[in-house]
Design a protein around this motif. Structure first.
Motif, PDB file in Angstrom:
ATOM      1  N   LEU A 235      56.262 -81.883 -21.079  1.00 40.76           N
ATOM      2  CA  LEU A 235      55.034 -81.078 -21.106  1.00 40.76           C
ATOM      3  C   LEU A 235      54.172 -81.251 -19.850  1.00 40.76           C
ATOM      4  CD1 LEU A 235      53.498 -79.033 -22.823  1.00 40.76           C
ATOM      5  CD2 LEU A 235      52.344 -80.953 -23.946  1.00 40.76           C
ATOM      6  N   PRO A 236      53.915 -82.475 -19.376  1.00 36.23           N
ATOM      7  CA  PRO A 236      53.091 -82.614 -18.155  1.00 36.23           C
ATOM      8  C   PRO A 236      53.709 -81.896 -16.952  1.00 36.23           C
ATOM      9  CG  PRO A 236      53.295 -84.726 -19.281  1.00 36.23           C
ATOM     10  CD  PRO A 236      54.268 -83.795 -19.941  1.00 36.23           C
ATOM     11  N   VAL A 237      55.023 -81.985 -16.808  1.00 39.01           N
ATOM     12  CA  VAL A 237      55.706 -81.335 -15.685  1.00 39.01           C
ATOM     13  C   VAL A 237      55.574 -79.818 -15.778  1.00 39.01           C
ATOM     14  CG1 VAL A 237      57.942 -80.952 -14.570  1.00 39.01           C
ATOM     15  CG2 VAL A 237      57.362 -83.222 -15.451  1.00 39.01           C
ATOM     16  N   LEU A 238      55.798 -79.287 -16.982  1.00 37.33           N
ATOM     17  CA  LEU A 238      55.735 -77.839 -17.178  1.00 37.33           C
ATOM     18  C   LEU A 238      54.319 -77.311 -16.970  1.00 37.33           C
ATOM     19  CD1 LEU A 238      58.063 -77.462 -20.302  1.00 37.33           C
ATOM     20  CD2 LEU A 238      58.621 -76.947 -17.917  1.00 37.33           C
ATOM     21  N   LEU A 239      53.321 -78.063 -17.444  1.00 35.91           N
ATOM     22  CA  LEU A 239      51.927 -77.650 -17.252  1.00 35.91           C
ATOM     23  C   LEU A 239      51.561 -77.671 -15.769  1.00 35.91           C
ATOM     24  CD1 LEU A 239      50.176 -79.453 -20.245  1.00 35.91           C
ATOM     25  CD2 LEU A 239      50.427 -76.978 -19.914  1.00 35.91           C
ATOM     26  N   TYR A 240      52.030 -78.697 -15.061  1.00 30.91           N
ATOM     27  CA  TYR A 240      51.764 -78.789 -13.616  1.00 30.91           C
ATOM     28  C   TYR A 240      52.360 -77.583 -12.892  1.00 30.91           C
ATOM     29  CZ  TYR A 240      52.201 -80.257  -8.776  1.00 30.91           C
ATOM     30  OH  TYR A 240      52.158 -80.300  -7.407  1.00 30.91           O
ATOM     31  N   ARG A 241      53.600 -77.231 -13.228  1.00 27.21           N
ATOM     32  CA  ARG A 241      54.240 -76.076 -12.600  1.00 27.21           C
ATOM     33  C   ARG A 241      53.478 -74.789 -12.903  1.00 27.21           C
ATOM     34  NH1 ARG A 241      60.291 -76.619 -14.611  1.00 27.21           N
ATOM     35  NH2 ARG A 241      60.753 -78.711 -13.889  1.00 27.21           N
ATOM     36  N   LYS A 242      53.038 -74.666 -14.149  1.00 29.06           N
ATOM     37  CA  LYS A 242      52.317 -73.453 -14.563  1.00 29.06           C
ATOM     38  C   LYS A 242      51.008 -73.321 -13.792  1.00 29.06           C
ATOM     39  CE  LYS A 242      51.502 -71.045 -18.937  1.00 29.06           C
ATOM     40  NZ  LYS A 242      52.643 -70.126 -18.842  1.00 29.06           N
TER      41      LYS A 242
END
Length: 257
Positions: A235-242
């Motif tokens: 989740l942290p990685v995906l939110l950062y990318r978003k």
């Protein structure tokens, strides 16, 4: 960049030659994975291997499922120095003519998975069409994105090295009907871009389906459940990318103005 095809075969030996024949004009290696077939289907596969020099057969003694067959096929592709493989089914349901477009997109985006999403004919079972809409809603949830329009179709191009890397970094991959979903999401989580492209899908009235609606639906549901748990860690990685993507888009719009 060196391209090739991987075709897992279980109980569809009689339709394999037509699929192979549709790919011969590309003059690329064709890896056929015999996933523990009976003697009748093995005879069909053997005949295709003898008739088409581009075909290499990988034989599994016992049926392990589509996922295990694909993994063996991709490992064989890696041994042969193939950098990108186009996966397609042996039952002839996919429009193999789209391979040219998929390869073209892959050449322009060599780090990306080019993933098909189905364009159904009028005879497609409504239960499948509606079921996929529901299933793909979960894909959007576990990726926080709509980059993946369909995660269940078996017509896609994988860059081989990232796929092998994903296998090494992943404790468990579904070996059967949850495979296509599982590997696509996990590679997306690990930073492999996904580009979605349409492909026509046909359902012949006399076609043989390897999908068991009870056991395979449970298996696919289990795959989604595991991905929902895995989302917690990514989740942290995906939110950062978003956030990064949104900021970049905003910055680009500001530059134009």
């Amino acid at each position: 960049m060196k391209y090739g095809f991987v075709i897992p075969v279980y109980r569809h030996g009689s339709t394999l030659e037509a699929v192979v024949k549709s790919l011969v004009s590309f003059n690329l290696p064709i890896i056929v994975v015999d996933d523990g077939n009976d003697e009748e289907n093995r005879a069909f596969i053997s005949a295709v291997e003898k008739s088409y020099p581009l075909v290499t057969v990988v034989t599994r003694i016992e049926n392990g499922g589509k996922g295990r067959a694909m993994i063996d096929g991709i490992r064989k592709a890696d041994e042969m120095g193939i950098t990108h493989i186009l996966q397609l089914d042996s039952d002839g349901q996919h429009d193999a003519g789209r391979a040219a477009r998929f390869i073209e997109l892959s050449e322009k985006n060599p780090d990306a998975i080019i993933c098909g999403y189905p364009e159904y004919d009028k005879d497609a079972p409504k239960s499948r069409v509606n079921g996929r809409k529901f299933a793909n809603g979960w894909i959007h949830f576990v990726t926080l994105s709509k980059d993946i329009k369909d995660a269940m179709i078996g017509f896609r191009i994988y860059p081989v090295k990232p796929f092998i890397k994903m296998l090494k970094r992943t404790l468990y991959i579904d070996g059967r009907m949850g495979f296509d979903i599982d590997v696509l999401v996990k590679q997306y989580w690990q930073g492999v871009p996904v580009i979605s492209e349409p492909v026509k899908v046909y359902y012949p009235a006399d076609g043989i389906s390897n999908y068991n609606y009870f056991t395979d639906t449970l298996r696919v549901s289990g795959t989604y459940a595991r991905l929902c748990i895995g989302l917690i860690f990514y989740l942290p990685v995906l939110l950062y990318r978003k956030i990064k993507k949104a900021f970049k888009k905003k910055t680009s719009a500001g530059s134009v103005n």
